[in-house]
Design a protein around this motif. Structure first.
Motif, PDB file in Angstrom:
ATOM      1  N   UNK A  85      54.587   4.217  30.505  1.00 41.71           N
ATOM      2  CA  UNK A  85      55.544   5.170  29.920  1.00 41.71           C
ATOM      3  C   UNK A  85      55.293   6.575  30.448  1.00 41.71           C
ATOM      4  N   UNK A  86      54.022   6.954  30.527  1.00 44.08           N
ATOM      5  CA  UNK A  86      53.689   8.293  31.039  1.00 44.08           C
ATOM      6  C   UNK A  86      54.106   8.424  32.501  1.00 44.08           C
ATOM      7  N   UNK A  87      53.841   7.383  33.283  1.00 49.25           N
ATOM      8  CA  UNK A  87      54.247   7.406  34.694  1.00 49.25           C
ATOM      9  C   UNK A  87      55.763   7.470  34.828  1.00 49.25           C
ATOM     10  N   UNK A  88      56.455   6.755  33.962  1.00 49.21           N
ATOM     11  CA  UNK A  88      57.918   6.777  34.018  1.00 49.21           C
ATOM     12  C   UNK A  88      58.439   8.168  33.665  1.00 49.21           C
ATOM     13  N   UNK A  89      57.850   8.788  32.628  1.00 47.45           N
ATOM     14  CA  UNK A  89      58.261  10.144  32.252  1.00 47.45           C
ATOM     15  C   UNK A  89      57.985  11.118  33.397  1.00 47.45           C
ATOM     16  N   UNK A  90      56.829  10.963  34.030  1.00 47.96           N
ATOM     17  CA  UNK A  90      56.495  11.824  35.175  1.00 47.96           C
ATOM     18  C   UNK A  90      57.468  11.597  36.324  1.00 47.96           C
ATOM     19  N   UNK A  91      57.802  10.334  36.563  1.00 45.22           N
ATOM     20  CA  UNK A  91      58.760  10.016  37.639  1.00 45.22           C
ATOM     21  C   UNK A  91      60.128  10.608  37.318  1.00 45.22           C
ATOM     22  N   UNK A  92      60.550  10.530  36.062  1.00 41.45           N
ATOM     23  CA  UNK A  92      61.841  11.117  35.673  1.00 41.45           C
ATOM     24  C   UNK A  92      61.819  12.628  35.884  1.00 41.45           C
ATOM     25  N   UNK A  93      60.700  13.264  35.519  1.00 42.75           N
ATOM     26  CA  UNK A  93      60.569  14.714  35.715  1.00 42.75           C
ATOM     27  C   UNK A  93      60.647  15.055  37.197  1.00 42.75           C
ATOM     28  N   UNK A  94      59.922  14.302  38.023  1.00 44.83           N
ATOM     29  CA  UNK A  94      59.958  14.535  39.469  1.00 44.83           C
ATOM     30  C   UNK A  94      61.359  14.317  40.035  1.00 44.83           C
ATOM     31  N   UNK A  95      62.029  13.274  39.530  1.00 40.22           N
ATOM     32  CA  UNK A  95      63.388  12.983  40.009  1.00 40.22           C
ATOM     33  C   UNK A  95      64.317  14.140  39.667  1.00 40.22           C
ATOM     34  N   UNK A  96      64.207  14.641  38.432  1.00 35.89           N
ATOM     35  CA  UNK A  96      65.046  15.778  38.033  1.00 35.89           C
ATOM     36  C   UNK A  96      64.714  17.019  38.866  1.00 35.89           C
ATOM     37  N   UNK A  97      63.423  17.226  39.122  1.00 38.41           N
ATOM     38  CA  UNK A  97      63.004  18.380  39.934  1.00 38.41           C
ATOM     39  C   UNK A  97      63.563  18.280  41.348  1.00 38.41           C
ATOM     40  N   UNK A  98      63.452  17.104  41.935  1.00 36.57           N
ATOM     41  CA  UNK A  98      63.962  16.937  43.302  1.00 36.57           C
ATOM     42  C   UNK A  98      65.483  16.991  43.348  1.00 36.57           C
ATOM     43  N   UNK A  99      66.141  16.504  42.284  1.00 38.58           N
ATOM     44  CA  UNK A  99      67.597  16.613  42.230  1.00 38.58           C
ATOM     45  C   UNK A  99      68.009  18.084  42.192  1.00 38.58           C
ATOM     46  N   UNK A 100      67.260  18.887  41.419  1.00 35.67           N
ATOM     47  CA  UNK A 100      67.543  20.332  41.368  1.00 35.67           C
ATOM     48  C   UNK A 100      67.274  20.974  42.722  1.00 35.67           C
ATOM     49  N   UNK A 101      66.187  20.560  43.380  1.00 39.38           N
ATOM     50  CA  UNK A 101      65.880  21.107  44.703  1.00 39.38           C
ATOM     51  C   UNK A 101      66.970  20.739  45.702  1.00 39.38           C
ATOM     52  N   UNK A 102      67.458  19.510  45.614  1.00 34.78           N
ATOM     53  CA  UNK A 102      68.523  19.082  46.536  1.00 34.78           C
ATOM     54  C   UNK A 102      69.782  19.888  46.283  1.00 34.78           C
ATOM     55  N   UNK A 103      70.115  20.100  45.003  1.00 35.06           N
ATOM     56  CA  UNK A 103      71.304  20.896  44.686  1.00 35.06           C
ATOM     57  C   UNK A 103      71.129  22.325  45.209  1.00 35.06           C
ATOM     58  N   UNK A 104      69.932  22.886  45.008  1.00 36.17           N
ATOM     59  CA  UNK A 104      69.654  24.235  45.521  1.00 36.17           C
ATOM     60  C   UNK A 104      69.723  24.272  47.036  1.00 36.17           C
ATOM     61  N   UNK A 105      69.202  23.235  47.675  1.00 44.77           N
ATOM     62  CA  UNK A 105      69.244  23.181  49.148  1.00 44.77           C
ATOM     63  C   UNK A 105      70.690  23.079  49.635  1.00 44.77           C
ATOM     64  N   UNK A 106      71.515  22.333  48.911  1.00 47.68           N
ATOM     65  CA  UNK A 106      72.931  22.228  49.303  1.00 47.68           C
ATOM     66  C   UNK A 106      73.616  23.582  49.169  1.00 47.68           C
ATOM     67  N   UNK A 107      73.313  24.322  48.079  1.00 49.86           N
ATOM     68  CA  UNK A 107      73.902  25.653  47.909  1.00 49.86           C
ATOM     69  C   UNK A 107      73.420  26.593  49.014  1.00 49.86           C
ATOM     70  N   UNK A 108      72.108  26.512  49.312  1.00 49.63           N
ATOM     71  CA  UNK A 108      71.565  27.345  50.394  1.00 49.63           C
ATOM     72  C   UNK A 108      72.217  27.008  51.723  1.00 49.63           C
ATOM     73  N   UNK A 109      72.429  25.726  51.960  1.00 45.08           N
ATOM     74  CA  UNK A 109      73.063  25.305  53.213  1.00 45.08           C
ATOM     75  C   UNK A 109      74.496  25.823  53.287  1.00 45.08           C
ATOM     76  N   UNK A 110      75.217  25.769  52.156  1.00 46.25           N
ATOM     77  CA  UNK A 110      76.580  26.295  52.143  1.00 46.25           C
ATOM     78  C   UNK A 110      76.581  27.801  52.410  1.00 46.25           C
ATOM     79  N   UNK A 111      75.653  28.529  51.765  1.00 50.98           N
ATOM     80  CA  UNK A 111      75.566  29.977  51.982  1.00 50.98           C
ATOM     81  C   UNK A 111      75.205  30.279  53.432  1.00 50.98           C
ATOM     82  N   UNK A 112      74.276  29.520  53.999  1.00 49.17           N
ATOM     83  CA  UNK A 112      73.913  29.726  55.402  1.00 49.17           C
ATOM     84  C   UNK A 112      75.094  29.442  56.322  1.00 49.17           C
ATOM     85  N   UNK A 113      75.847  28.416  55.985  1.00 48.96           N
ATOM     86  CA  UNK A 113      77.021  28.076  56.791  1.00 48.96           C
ATOM     87  C   UNK A 113      78.058  29.194  56.721  1.00 48.96           C
TER      88      UNK A 113
END
Length: 193
Positions: A85-113
């Motif tokens: 359960x703890x590993x799953x919660x940690x994995x969910x947290x990491x997944x949410x963090x990486x999803x936020x990073x991907x969204x931020x990277x997409x926004x950065x890529x759009x701004x750079x474009x």
């Protein structure tokens, strides 16, 4: 094989004495099982198992060992579940963090474009302006060269015309003017002074 289709069995004398089989009209009789004190073998096995279990539970306290082992196994399983359960919660947290990073990277890529597009448009506009200015400078330079060439040609033409008229005048004067005309002209010029 025997005459009735059954395989032949070789028996010892002792086995022959303990076996009581009656054969009537060609049919096999009842087979007798060995017994001890009037009990069948399965009964003896049951009694032996019962005695073994009584000794194990009463004397050796096996039930406590079994229960302790089961409790330990249950605890290990619970610990594994809690860890999962703890590993799953940690994995969910990491997944949410990486999803936020991907969204931020997409926004950065759009701004750079967008920035790159603006810079490219600026470069193209500057290149057009520079090209227009260069063309205008070259046209002025060409016009200046043409004007200079025209002036030089006119000057050369005037100089040739002056040389030609001077030569023609000198020729005319030489042909039409003699020494007497020169004296008269000199006297006239002196008289005016």
């Amino acid at each position: 094989m025997s005459g009735n289709g059954l395989p032949e069995v070789i028996a010892t004398d002792a086995a022959q004495e303990n076996l009581a089989v009656t054969i009537e009209d060609g049919q096999a009789g009842e087979h007798l099982e060995p017994t001890l004190m009037g009990m069948e073998p399965y009964q003896w096995v049951s009694i032996a198992m019962l005695v073994l279990l009584i000794i194990a539970f009463a004397g050796a306290k096996v039930h406590k060992t079994i229960a302790g082992g089961l409790d330990n196994k249950i605890k290990a399983i619970r610990d594994n579940l809690d860890e999962a359960k703890a590993l799953r919660a940690e994995a969910e947290t990491l997944r949410a963090e990486y999803a936020a990073k991907i969204a931020g990277a997409e926004k950065d890529a759009e701004a750079m474009l967008e920035n790159a597009q603006r810079e490219a448009d600026g470069i193209v506009a500057k290149a057009k302006d520079d090209t227009t200015a260069m063309i205008a400078r070259r046209e002025r330079m060409a016009q200046d060269k043409i004007s200079a060439a025209e002036r030089q040609a006119v000057d050369e033409l005037r100089a040739r015309a002056a040389d030609a008229s001077t030569a023609a005048a000198a020729k005319l004067i030489a042909v039409n003017h003699d020494a007497a005309a020169d004296r008269a002209l000199a006297d006239e010029v002196i008289g005016q002074i």
